[in-house]
Design a protein around this motif. Sequence first.
Motif, short mmCIF file in Angstrom:
data_model
loop_
_atom_site.label_atom_id
_atom_site.label_comp_id
_atom_site.label_asym_id
_atom_site.label_seq_id
_atom_site.Cartn_x
_atom_site.Cartn_y
_atom_site.Cartn_z
N SER A 143 79.92 117.49 -0.93
CA SER A 143 79.87 117.21 -2.37
C SER A 143 79.59 118.47 -3.21
CB SER A 143 78.79 116.17 -2.66
OG SER A 143 77.52 116.64 -2.24
N GLU A 144 79.17 119.55 -2.58
CA GLU A 144 79.01 120.83 -3.29
C GLU A 144 79.47 121.94 -2.35
OE1 GLU A 144 75.62 123.80 -5.20
OE2 GLU A 144 75.33 121.63 -5.29
N PHE A 145 80.34 122.81 -2.85
CA PHE A 145 80.90 123.84 -1.98
C PHE A 145 81.40 125.01 -2.81
CE2 PHE A 145 84.13 120.72 -3.03
CZ PHE A 145 85.24 121.47 -3.38
N ASP A 146 81.67 126.10 -2.09
CA ASP A 146 82.27 127.27 -2.73
C ASP A 146 83.78 127.15 -2.60
OD1 ASP A 146 83.37 129.91 -3.21
OD2 ASP A 146 81.33 130.68 -3.06
N LEU A 147 84.43 127.01 -3.72
CA LEU A 147 85.88 126.81 -3.72
C LEU A 147 86.62 127.97 -3.08
CD1 LEU A 147 88.35 125.16 -4.72
CD2 LEU A 147 88.14 126.37 -6.91
N VAL A 148 86.09 129.18 -3.23
CA VAL A 148 86.76 130.37 -2.70
C VAL A 148 86.59 130.46 -1.18
CG1 VAL A 148 86.90 132.89 -2.76
CG2 VAL A 148 86.49 131.61 -4.87
N THR A 149 85.33 130.49 -0.73
CA THR A 149 85.05 130.80 0.68
C THR A 149 85.18 129.59 1.60
OG1 THR A 149 82.67 130.43 0.39
CG2 THR A 149 83.51 132.65 -0.01
N GLU A 150 85.10 128.36 1.06
CA GLU A 150 85.15 127.19 1.91
C GLU A 150 86.47 126.43 1.85
OE1 GLU A 150 81.48 124.76 2.10
OE2 GLU A 150 80.66 126.19 0.63
N VAL A 151 87.30 126.74 0.85
CA VAL A 151 88.58 126.04 0.75
C VAL A 151 89.74 127.03 0.60
CG1 VAL A 151 89.96 124.40 -0.59
CG2 VAL A 151 87.53 123.96 -0.20
N ALA A 152 89.75 127.82 -0.46
CA ALA A 152 90.92 128.66 -0.77
C ALA A 152 91.19 129.69 0.32
CB ALA A 152 90.72 129.34 -2.12
N GLU A 153 90.18 130.46 0.70
CA GLU A 153 90.40 131.48 1.72
C GLU A 153 90.70 130.88 3.10
OE1 GLU A 153 87.89 135.22 -0.22
OE2 GLU A 153 86.95 133.98 1.33
N PRO A 154 89.95 129.86 3.56
CA PRO A 154 90.32 129.26 4.85
C PRO A 154 91.70 128.60 4.85
CG PRO A 154 88.07 128.67 4.24
CD PRO A 154 88.68 129.33 3.04
N LEU A 155 92.11 128.07 3.70
CA LEU A 155 93.44 127.46 3.62
C LEU A 155 94.52 128.52 3.83
CD1 LEU A 155 95.21 124.97 3.03
CD2 LEU A 155 95.09 125.58 0.60
N ALA A 156 94.40 129.65 3.13
CA ALA A 156 95.38 130.73 3.29
C ALA A 156 95.33 131.31 4.69
CB ALA A 156 95.12 131.82 2.25
N ALA A 157 94.11 131.53 5.22
CA ALA A 157 93.98 132.10 6.56
C ALA A 157 94.53 131.16 7.62
CB ALA A 157 92.51 132.42 6.85
N GLY A 158 94.24 129.86 7.49
CA GLY A 158 94.73 128.89 8.46
C GLY A 158 96.24 128.78 8.45
N ALA A 159 96.83 128.81 7.26
CA ALA A 159 98.28 128.74 7.16
C ALA A 159 98.93 129.95 7.83
CB ALA A 159 98.70 128.66 5.69
N LEU A 160 98.36 131.13 7.59
CA LEU A 160 98.91 132.35 8.18
C LEU A 160 98.68 132.41 9.69
CD1 LEU A 160 97.86 134.75 5.32
CD2 LEU A 160 100.21 134.29 6.03
N ALA A 161 97.54 131.89 10.15
CA ALA A 161 97.27 131.84 11.58
C ALA A 161 98.32 130.98 12.29
CB ALA A 161 95.87 131.30 11.84
N ASP A 162 98.70 129.87 11.66
CA ASP A 162 99.72 128.99 12.22
C ASP A 162 101.05 129.73 12.33
OD1 ASP A 162 102.04 127.07 11.99
OD2 ASP A 162 100.43 125.59 12.16
#
Length: 366
Positions: free
Chosen positions: A115-134
Motif C-alpha cells: 500500500s506504500e512504495f517507491d514508484l521508481v525503485t520498486e516498480v519502474a526500474e524493476p519493470l524495465a530491468a525485468g523486461a530487458l533480462a527476458d
Amino acid sequence: MTTEPVEPAELGERLQREHGTLWLHRLKGDPYAALLCDIDEDAGPLRERVLAAGPLWRSGAGSWVTADPATAAALLAHPGIGPVTVLPGEAAVADVRVPTALDALCARLLDAAGSEFDLVTEVAEPLAAGALADVCGIPEDELGRFSEALAACGVAQDAIVCPQRLATTRRLRTGLDELRTLLAGAPPGAPGPATVVVAARTGADLVARTVLRARLPLAAHEAGPTAAAALRAEPPGWIVPLVARTDVETGGARIAAGERLAIVHDGGPGAATAPAHRALAPFHRALVETALTALADRDARLRPAAPVVRRPRAPLTRGPARARVTVPTSPTADSGSAGTTTPQDPPRATAFPAAVAPGAGGGEAR
C-alpha cells in the motif's frame, strides 16, 4: 564519459576540474553551462536563454549549442554529424523486442509493492530491468546482479554532458564490466550493452514520470492514449549530444571534426529526439502502457507520500531518484486532490507538471 582505466586520484582531479569549469562558465552567464550544472529544478528559463543566444553558438562548456528547431533538424540530418556514442567501443543503440510476459511482470511488482512504495525503485526500474533480462536471456538467479549493474550504469547518458562524482564514475565502470560479463551469454540478436543501458534508464524514467502525471484512476482503454500522449509531450532526453565526424559548415558556423554539438529542447510534438531514443520508442511505450494498464486494472488511486526527489547531475535525463506513493484504502480518501499523483510545491524536490492524459491539460538523491 570517462570509462578508460585511470588512477582514482587522477580521475577525481579530472572530474572535479571539468565540473568546476562548468560552474565557472555558469557564473559568467553561459546558459548551457548552467543547464549542465543541473541545480535548477525548472530548466525552462535556461532553455529559453539558450534559444535567445542564437541559432547555433559556441558555449564556454566546449560544445556548439542550439535550441532552434530548424537548426536542430538540420544538424540531425547532416551526413557529417552523428550522435555521441553512449558507451565507447560498443555498438549503437538499437530497437528492443517487447517481451510477451510484461503484463505478468508488472502485476507481480505491484502486488509485492503493497500500500506504500517507491514508484521508481520498486516498480519502474524493476519493470524495465525485468523486461530487458527476458530479452537478453538473463537467468533468474542472475537477475539481482543484472539489476545492480543497470543501476550502476544508469548515469551513462548524463555522464556524456556532465562530469559525475568520482564514486559514481567508478561504480559506472564496475557496473559496465559486470554488464558485459552477463551479456556475454545472451542469445543471438539480443541487445548490446549500450542498448540495454539506455533502455533501462530512459524506460524506467518514462514509466515513473507518466504515472506521476496521470490522472488516476484510469479506465483500461485510456492507458494506450495516455502513454502515447506522454511520450509525445516529454522526451527521454532533454539534450541530444552530437559530434562532427568531419569538418562541416552549418548554421553559419565552421565546426572542426571531433567537436561536440548539443541540441537543447523543451519537449512537445516535433521536438528533436536522439536516434537512440527513436529506436527505443516502441519499447518505451510498451513499458509505460503496461504500467498504466496494470494500475487501471486495480482502479488504483496513487497519492504522494513524500516529495519526488530527482537524480543529481542529470541534465540530460532529468529523471526521478525517489517517488514514494501510497494507495488509499478508500476511494474517497484525499478527495480534494483526486486525479493527480503530483506533490504540491514540494520543498527541494521536483514539481512535476500537470497530468498528460486524455482530457488533461496540456542513483543518488539530491
